[in-house]
Write a protein that holds these residues in place. Structure first.
Motif, PDB file in Angstrom:
ATOM      1  N   SER A   1       0.812  -1.208   0.000  1.00 20.55           N
ATOM      2  CA  SER A   1       0.000   0.000   0.000  1.00 20.55           C
ATOM      3  C   SER A   1       0.845   1.257   0.000  1.00 20.55           C
ATOM      4  N   VAL A   2       2.162   1.126   0.153  1.00 21.85           N
ATOM      5  CA  VAL A   2       3.080   2.265   0.128  1.00 21.85           C
ATOM      6  C   VAL A   2       4.300   1.864  -0.690  1.00 21.85           C
ATOM      7  N   ALA A   3       4.723   2.763  -1.585  1.00 20.13           N
ATOM      8  CA  ALA A   3       5.867   2.438  -2.450  1.00 20.13           C
ATOM      9  C   ALA A   3       6.729   3.668  -2.652  1.00 20.13           C
ATOM     10  N   GLU A   4       8.042   3.456  -2.765  1.00 22.63           N
ATOM     11  CA  GLU A   4       8.965   4.544  -3.020  1.00 22.63           C
ATOM     12  C   GLU A   4       8.960   4.876  -4.502  1.00 22.63           C
ATOM     13  N   LEU A   5       9.102   6.174  -4.814  1.00 25.38           N
ATOM     14  CA  LEU A   5       9.140   6.648  -6.198  1.00 25.38           C
ATOM     15  C   LEU A   5      10.581   7.018  -6.532  1.00 25.38           C
ATOM     16  N   ASP A   6      11.356   6.003  -6.891  1.00 30.66           N
ATOM     17  CA  ASP A   6      12.784   6.224  -7.114  1.00 30.66           C
ATOM     18  C   ASP A   6      13.181   6.085  -8.570  1.00 30.66           C
ATOM     19  N   GLY A   7      12.190   6.050  -9.460  1.00 28.31           N
ATOM     20  CA  GLY A   7      12.482   5.903 -10.881  1.00 28.31           C
ATOM     21  C   GLY A   7      12.323   4.496 -11.381  1.00 28.31           C
ATOM     22  N   ALA A   8      12.068   3.571 -10.490  1.00 32.88           N
ATOM     23  CA  ALA A   8      11.891   2.180 -10.901  1.00 32.88           C
ATOM     24  C   ALA A   8      10.779   1.534 -10.082  1.00 32.88           C
ATOM     25  N   CYS A   9       9.731   2.297  -9.826  1.00 35.68           N
ATOM     26  CA  CYS A   9       8.659   1.823  -8.946  1.00 35.68           C
ATOM     27  C   CYS A   9       7.967   0.591  -9.517  1.00 35.68           C
ATOM     28  N   GLY A  10       7.651   0.617 -10.798  1.00 34.00           N
ATOM     29  CA  GLY A  10       7.061  -0.545 -11.438  1.00 34.00           C
ATOM     30  C   GLY A  10       5.568  -0.703 -11.245  1.00 34.00           C
ATOM     31  N   LEU A  11       4.899   0.194 -10.487  1.00 33.97           N
ATOM     32  CA  LEU A  11       3.453   0.112 -10.302  1.00 33.97           C
ATOM     33  C   LEU A  11       2.741   0.972 -11.344  1.00 33.97           C
ATOM     34  N   SER A  12       1.516   0.587 -11.681  1.00 34.46           N
ATOM     35  CA  SER A  12       0.782   1.255 -12.755  1.00 34.46           C
ATOM     36  C   SER A  12       0.246   2.609 -12.316  1.00 34.46           C
ATOM     37  N   ARG A  13      -0.107   3.434 -13.311  1.00 31.24           N
ATOM     38  CA  ARG A  13      -0.727   4.727 -13.049  1.00 31.24           C
ATOM     39  C   ARG A  13      -2.039   4.546 -12.276  1.00 31.24           C
ATOM     40  N   GLN A  14      -2.766   3.452 -12.573  1.00 34.86           N
ATOM     41  CA  GLN A  14      -4.034   3.210 -11.884  1.00 34.86           C
ATOM     42  C   GLN A  14      -3.822   3.010 -10.385  1.00 34.86           C
ATOM     43  N   ARG A  15      -2.668   2.472  -9.998  1.00 36.12           N
ATOM     44  CA  ARG A  15      -2.425   2.190  -8.582  1.00 36.12           C
ATOM     45  C   ARG A  15      -1.776   3.357  -7.848  1.00 36.12           C
ATOM     46  N   ILE A  16      -0.975   4.148  -8.553  1.00 41.25           N
ATOM     47  CA  ILE A  16      -0.261   5.219  -7.845  1.00 41.25           C
ATOM     48  C   ILE A  16      -0.701   6.613  -8.264  1.00 41.25           C
ATOM     49  N   GLY A  17      -1.565   6.721  -9.287  1.00 41.93           N
ATOM     50  CA  GLY A  17      -2.072   8.021  -9.698  1.00 41.93           C
ATOM     51  C   GLY A  17      -1.122   8.764 -10.619  1.00 41.93           C
ATOM     52  N   GLY A  18      -1.674   9.756 -11.291  1.00 40.95           N
ATOM     53  CA  GLY A  18      -0.890  10.491 -12.278  1.00 40.95           C
ATOM     54  C   GLY A  18       0.256  11.269 -11.687  1.00 40.95           C
ATOM     55  N   LYS A  19       0.062  11.899 -10.530  1.00 42.68           N
ATOM     56  CA  LYS A  19       1.122  12.676  -9.887  1.00 42.68           C
ATOM     57  C   LYS A  19       2.324  11.795  -9.569  1.00 42.68           C
ATOM     58  N   ALA A  20       2.088  10.697  -8.881  1.00 43.43           N
ATOM     59  CA  ALA A  20       3.193   9.819  -8.485  1.00 43.43           C
ATOM     60  C   ALA A  20       3.845   9.184  -9.700  1.00 43.43           C
ATOM     61  N   TRP A  21       3.026   8.783 -10.691  1.00 39.93           N
ATOM     62  CA  TRP A  21       3.597   8.181 -11.891  1.00 39.93           C
ATOM     63  C   TRP A  21       4.528   9.165 -12.575  1.00 39.93           C
ATOM     64  N   SER A  22       4.130  10.453 -12.632  1.00 40.24           N
ATOM     65  CA  SER A  22       4.968  11.477 -13.247  1.00 40.24           C
ATOM     66  C   SER A  22       6.277  11.653 -12.481  1.00 40.24           C
ATOM     67  N   VAL A  23       6.199  11.708 -11.156  1.00 40.04           N
ATOM     68  CA  VAL A  23       7.403  11.850 -10.336  1.00 40.04           C
ATOM     69  C   VAL A  23       8.356  10.680 -10.575  1.00 40.04           C
ATOM     70  N   ASP A  24       7.810   9.471 -10.536  1.00 34.78           N
ATOM     71  CA  ASP A  24       8.653   8.286 -10.718  1.00 34.78           C
ATOM     72  C   ASP A  24       9.259   8.252 -12.114  1.00 34.78           C
ATOM     73  N   HIS A  25       8.444   8.600 -13.116  1.00 35.49           N
ATOM     74  CA  HIS A  25       8.926   8.555 -14.497  1.00 35.49           C
ATOM     75  C   HIS A  25      10.035   9.577 -14.713  1.00 35.49           C
ATOM     76  N   MET A  26       9.869  10.776 -14.204  1.00 33.58           N
ATOM     77  CA  MET A  26      10.902  11.801 -14.381  1.00 33.58           C
ATOM     78  C   MET A  26      12.191  11.412 -13.659  1.00 33.58           C
ATOM     79  N   ARG A  27      12.066  10.802 -12.488  1.00 32.44           N
ATOM     80  CA  ARG A  27      13.272  10.356 -11.787  1.00 32.44           C
ATOM     81  C   ARG A  27      13.980   9.258 -12.590  1.00 32.44           C
TER      82      ARG A  27
END
Length: 742
Positions: free
Chosen positions: A28-54
């Motif tokens: 239920s909690v995941a680090e956004l370090d650039g290799a999170c591997g969880l989908s946009r549906q699970r982490i939302g657009g904001k987190a997906w963007s942060v992880d992708h940019m990292r």
């Protein structure tokens, strides 16, 4: 001096030492370090963007996310964070501490964080955010000592307290906890709860977004645009969102935080000022924008902060854009190899194409206007003035350009309005029937020109300047649509393999064919009962069908089927009978009433009125008129952002607010429509017709708001208005003069 983030470790390690790419599938909690591997549906657009940019190696403050599973667990647990989720939050804060070299709640080198919502579907401005969290008396003193800038520390404290009271406590005088962990628990809970706020629910309903999706929550290390003179915040678009052209377009606010820019409470400065004062930061920002656009293959909307001369990116997403920008960017990106032709055709809507093709106002000719009124729909059109909608249709069919001039318009003028190049009225304003319909048709329109204008203009060749609100003598040449627009349209038409003139129709067909299924029923089933056709025939009177034909002007049998709940073969049979009896005539665009049919309709309506309590229907009509003024304001706001700005429907938040207003209005007026149906059973289908329009528009097909050639909400409403006028024994001309039916 850097206060926010000073990375001291490479990305890669996640909570508990797990490899980030192998996050637990139920975590239920995941680090956004650039290799999170969880989908946009699970982490939302904001987190997906942060992880992708990292992952792209861009400068992004470290962050972690509570997933939509955490949101579901929060709800199932009665609005309380469970022990497992809270343990993940504490591990996430530890990861931010390692990533920044700072400590949450510490009296030296303290860490502050932001807590932001993040659904899989963008819901701009609908949910809550808390910035500068972790601030306490001790932290404020620590920041003052570290920066030797008490103004910065107190400003950050003030911002946090104000926002926490508003978002978390809901009390402008509430007591903010001194314990940073209690602050964090409260903020996460508040952001989760904001998924079910009234505004968020309304937005989802109007956009067809499921309530079951839920929101994630992103917790991120703060960086401070309010730190010093070399700090600030801004928004950057990789291409101009108004024109679609390079170079980049953006705004920059010295000494601010992100909420200052997006809230509209302050006036940012052009991005050129950042280039002048911090050229290295500006170069890094432009390079990042180019990388993100190539990666995303779309115009990017990028939020950034500069802290003491150091650039940080906070979010990137596809940008909202004007109709012109949508066209220019789609064509340019094909030419640049970013997208293919099919994708370009998907990105440009038929309504956007019509918007960019609207002719501009004419050059200053020095001509004295024949009449002046209120601008209702911009554009320039010339033709001979006719005052009868039937004549307008006949002469237009023969290839003549005509201008339709009427004291005011009603639904039964629609066929003439469609045939005309432009529309002029003596009465009415920007919310009149003529104004609302002309904007949907894309016809230049000037309203409220005053008594006697119709007679004065009849038979003359004039030019209607809808933008200036004037009617000029003769034929005036308008400013040509920009050659670059024509070139872009030609390119799209080549890819679509159609003539440029056929491109809007091609795109409309494509939009309909590609529309995803919604929760609403299909057009031929919504509102229909299980009554057998034979019984249905007994209930649908000759008066009901003739009245519908009279109001609509020109009707195909399928429209009778959908509006009156009558079987299609029955509709065809009944209209064929009307033609045989001389009550109707067939035209290429549908059945119309003949003079004999109008006489028959008049007699039937007079007979119907004898069976109705006039006081009761008059009272219902008075109540309806109160709603009518509000409806016209809502439709006007849907079409125009202000008196001179056409709504190009690129601002989802704006459109959602208007749709919410319309839905609320419908809920309020529905009981009245039900009462009217009881007074006059012939009007019973209006209940289903209005409800169907609301369901369709809330299902995502916004043509059901005001498109005049279909049973849109606006169309059905005005037809009901016309019926009520008739039932009260009134005329539209008299009601228009009284300001109740313009």
């Amino acid at each position: 001096m850097t206060i926010g983030v000073e990375p001291v470790r490479r990305p890669g390690a996640a909570f508990g030492g797990l490899d980030a790419g192998r996050q637990n599938a139920t975590s239920s909690v995941a680090e956004l370090d650039g290799a999170c591997g969880l989908s946009r549906q699970r982490i939302g657009g904001k987190a997906w963007s942060v992880d992708h940019m990292r992952g792209l190696g861009l400068p992004v403050p470290p962050a972690f996310v509570l997933t939509t599973e955490a949101w579901a667990e929060f709800g199932a647990n009665g609005g309380v964070l469970d022990a497992q989720t809270w343990a993940g939050v504490r591990a996430g804060i530890a990861a931010l501490e390692r990533g920044t070299g700072r400590q949450f709640g510490a009296a030296e080198r303290p860490l502050l964080v932001s807590v932001r919502s993040g659904a899989a579907v963008s819901m701009p401005g609908m949910m809550d955010t808390v910035l500068n969290l972790g601030m306490t008396d001790a932290v404020e003193r620590a920041l003052t000592a570290e920066t030797r800038n008490p103004d910065y520390a107190s400003d950050t404290r003030r911002r946090f307290v104000t926002q926490y009271r508003e978002i978390v406590l809901g009390d402008s005088n509430g007591v903010v906890p001194e314990d940073p962990w209690e602050q964090l628990r409260g903020a996460i809970s508040a952001v989760f709860r904001s998924w079910d706020s009234a505004r968020a629910k309304t937005y989802r309903r109007t956009r067809g977004v499921s309530d079951a999706l839920g929101t994630a929550v992103t917790v991120q290390a703060m960086v401070f645009g309010n730190l010093d003179a070399q700090s600030g915040t801004g928004v950057l678009f990789s291409r101009n969102p108004n024109t679609g052209a390079h170079p980049v377009f953006g705004e920059w606010l010295v000494g601010g935080q992100g909420e200052d820019v997006v809230s509209g409470r302050t006036t940012p400065r052009p991005l050129d000022e950042l280039a002048a004062t911090l050229p290295d930061v500006h170069r890094q920002l432009i390079a990042a924008a180019e990388m993100l656009e190539r990666d995303g293959r779309d115009i990017q909307d990028i939020e950034f902060t500069v802290e003491s001369g150091r650039l940080w990116l906070l979010q990137a997403r596809p940008a909202k854009r004007s109709a012109r920008a949508a066209l220019r960017a789609a064509v340019a990106m094909v030419e640049e190899g970013l997208i293919d032709a099919n994708e370009a055709l998907r990105r440009v809507g038929a309504d956007q194409l019509r918007t960019v093709l609207r002719p501009a106002s004419g050059e200053d000719t020095g001509l004295r206007p024949l009449a002046r009124g209120e601008s209702a729909c911009p554009g320039l059109a010339s033709g001979v003035v006719v005052t009868d909608p039937d004549e307008a249709e006949t002469r237009a069919a023969a290839g003549e350009h005509v201008i339709l001039a009427r004291p005011t318009t009603s639904p039964d003028d629609l066929h003439g309005m469609i045939a005309a190049q432009a529309i002029v009225t003596e009465l009415g304003g920007a919310t009149s029937h003529a104004a609302l319909v002309s904007r949907e048709l894309g016809r230049p329109c000037v309203v409220g020109c005053g008594p006697g204008v119709v007679a004065a203009l009849a038979g003359r060749v004039v030019t209607v300047d809808g933008g200036a609100g004037t009617i000029l003598p003769g034929q005036v040449t308008g400013k040509a649509v920009a050659a670059s627009v024509i070139e872009d349209i030609d390119r799209l038409a080549q890819w679509a393999r159609v003539d440029p003139a056929e491109l809007p129709a091609f795109l409309s067909d494509r939009e309909r064919n590609e529309e995803p299924p919604t929760a609403t029923h299909s057009a031929d089933t919504v509102g229909h009962t299980a009554v057998e056709p034979e019984v249905q025939r007994a209930k649908v009177s000759e008066l009901a069908i003739l009245r519908l034909i009279g109001i609509k002007g020109r009707v195909q049998p399928i429209a009778i089927t959908e509006s009156l709940d009558i079987a299609e073969d029955e509709a065809s049979s009944r209209t064929a009978d009307f033609v045989t009896r001389g009550l109707c005539a067939s035209t290429p665009v549908g059945i119309r009433l003949t003079p004999q049919g109008r006489e028959q309709l008049t007699q039937l309506l007079q007979h119907e009125r004898t069976d109705i309590d006039r006081n009761v229907i008059a009272a219902a009509y008075d109540e309806f008129c109160g709603f009518n003024a509000e409806l016209k304001e809502v439709i006007t706001a849907w079409q125009m952002k202000d008196a001179s700005t056409v709504n190009d429907h690129s601002d989802n938040a704006y459109d959602a607010a208007i749709l919410a207003r319309l839905t609320t209005l419908h809920d309020r007026v529905a009981p009245l429509v039900e009462r009217i149906s009881a007074i006059t059973p012939r009007l019973a289908p209006y209940t289903d017709r209005l409800t169907r329009a609301v369901e369709r528009m809330n299902g995502g097909d916004h043509s059901w708001v005001a498109r005049p050639i279909m049973d849109s909400y606006h169309t059905v409403w005005f037809e009901l208005h016309e019926d009520l006028i008739g039932l009260c024994g009134l005329s539209r001309a008299d009601e228009a003069a009284a300001g109740r039916a313009q």
